[in-house]
Design an enzyme around this catalytic site. Structure first.
Site, PDB file in Angstrom:
ATOM      1  N   HIS A   1       0.814  -1.227   0.000  1.00 26.11           N
ATOM      2  CA  HIS A   1       0.000   0.000   0.000  1.00 26.11           C
ATOM      3  C   HIS A   1       0.846   1.275   0.000  1.00 26.11           C
ATOM      4  O   HIS A   1       0.362   2.353   0.356  1.00 26.11           O
ATOM      5  CB  HIS A   1      -0.934   0.001   1.217  1.00 26.11           C
TER       6      HIS A   1
ATOM      7  N   HIS B   1      -6.927  -2.570 -11.396  1.00 24.59           N
ATOM      8  CA  HIS B   1      -7.302  -2.127 -10.049  1.00 24.59           C
ATOM      9  C   HIS B   1      -8.759  -1.692 -10.063  1.00 24.59           C
ATOM     10  O   HIS B   1      -9.180  -0.944 -10.933  1.00 24.59           O
ATOM     11  CB  HIS B   1      -6.406  -0.937  -9.674  1.00 24.59           C
TER      12      HIS B   1
END
Length: 382
Positions: free
Chosen positions: A185, A285
């Site tokens: 992340h 994504h």
């Protein structure tokens, strides 16, 4: 056929929908949003609408070129997300006008379905093993989890140990043949990423996502040398020009363009084709809504190197509304044995419940990224 209006709807949990209407009665839907910046992207859509009103919606390539090149300042998350949602809606209109799915206009599908993965947590890790078992019981063959809590640029090794322990628990819970992706992340800086990647090697991960922030990817060559796990990134890159140097560097194995951030179907088709030439896989994504997922599946249908698709069904962000709430045809994403079918309806294939969209838009949202801080009070990457 002419465009007569662009209407935006900010809807829970954190999405922005766009409806483009034409004088022929054909409408298209798109999902232009940057999570936490919906109002800003909405303003950009309205600015681009000044050019689009009165134009033929079927000239998608020309409109994309003007929206991108017609401004002196180009690229970036806000502009490219606005273009992305408009692009999705224009493809939706074109497919509906011709009575065919978008993938038919892109050359026809080369697959009938695609594997999907589901998110199981890890932000503030608790019960991730139970979450993993639940997802496997629901038929998913691949999972993704966040790898760590906040990490300072150099931190104590007990945080590395804790992250590795959680991954080990998930691997033990689901067995050797379920795909596990671990998302760093962008929270992990180079010194700690080196340690974490090396420690995770025995767990045979499907991929490691954003081991460092994309702007720090000069570290990836060194990180990649520490193990054999594929490296993925790309949700924070917005055009083929952003991805160009990624391909040239030759370290990234999987790219993750977001079809609501990276210029829509038109641009992401080109990015996927560039990736194929470099033997790089694509995993779009998509922790977003039904329009974004439908757009992703159109790309998956025609791109040989797409191998898995992110989707948001049941994700923790979707507390107020979930993926299928705004779809009138709730069977559009048919999940079976860890795969989802490619929609075959006209346009994007998802039929939006406009009355429900308007109802929820009255509530709207003001979702913002969480702000995390380290124990010493300094800002921590979320």
């Amino acid at each position: 056929m002419k465009i007569i209006s662009l209407t935006t709807y900010i809807v829970p949990p954190r999405w922005l929908f766009l409806k483009i209407e034409t004088d022929a009665g054909v409408t298209g839907w798109g999902e232009p949003v940057v999570e936490g910046r919906a109002l800003t992207v909405e303003a950009a859509v309205k600015e681009l609408g000044d050019y689009l009103i009165g134009k033929d919606p079927r000239l998608i390539e020309d409109h994309w070129t003007v929206m991108h090149r017609g401004g002196f300042y180009r690229g970036g998350p806000i502009l490219m997300s606005a273009i992305a949602g408009i692009d999705q809606a224009l493809w939706d209109i074109k497919g509906k006008a011709l009575g065919v799915p978008v993938h038919e206009l892109l050359g026809g599908k080369l697959r009938d379905s695609i594997k999907v993965y589901s998110w199981i947590g890890g932000d503030r890790p608790a019960e991730v093993a139970a979450g993993a078992r639940e997802m496997v019981a629901r038929g998913f063959l691949a999972l993704k989890m966040n790898g760590t809590e906040e990490l300072q640029i150099v931190d104590s090794h007990d945080k590395i140990d804790a992250a590795v322990e959680r991954v080990a628990m998930v691997r033990e819970a689901v067995g050797p043949n379920i795909g596990i992706a671990v998302d760093f992340h962008g929270r992990v800086h180079r010194p700690m990423a080196r340690a974490l990647v090396k420690e995770l090697e025995p767990y045979r991960l499907m991929f490691i996502e954003e081991p460092v922030l994309s702007e720090n990817r000069e570290a990836l060559k060194e990180i990649a040398a520490l193990g054999s796990t594929p490296i993925a990134l790309g949700e924070r890159l917005y055009s083929r020009w952003d991805f160009k140097s990624v391909f040239e560097e030759g370290v990234v194995d999987i790219i993750q363009p977001d079809l609501s951030h990276a210029g829509g179907i038109t641009e992401c088709r080109k990015i996927a084709a560039m990736a194929e030439a470099y033997d790089v896989a694509v995993a779009p994504h998509c922790p977003l809504g039904p329009i974004a997922l439908a757009a992703c599946l159109q790309l998956d249908a025609v791109s040989y190197n797409c191998f898995i698709q992110e989707q948001s069904l049941g994700i923790h962000y979707n507390a107020a509304n979930d993926l299928l709430d705004y779809a009138a045809n709730k069977d559009v994403f048919r999940y079976e044995d860890g795969y989802v079918a490619i929609p075959d309806g006209p346009g994007l294939g998802v039929e939006i419940d406009e009355d429900y969209v308007k109802e929820r838009a009255r509530e709207g949202h003001r979702w913002r990224n969480p702000i995390w801080r380290h124990k010493d009070g300094s800002f921590a990457e979320w």
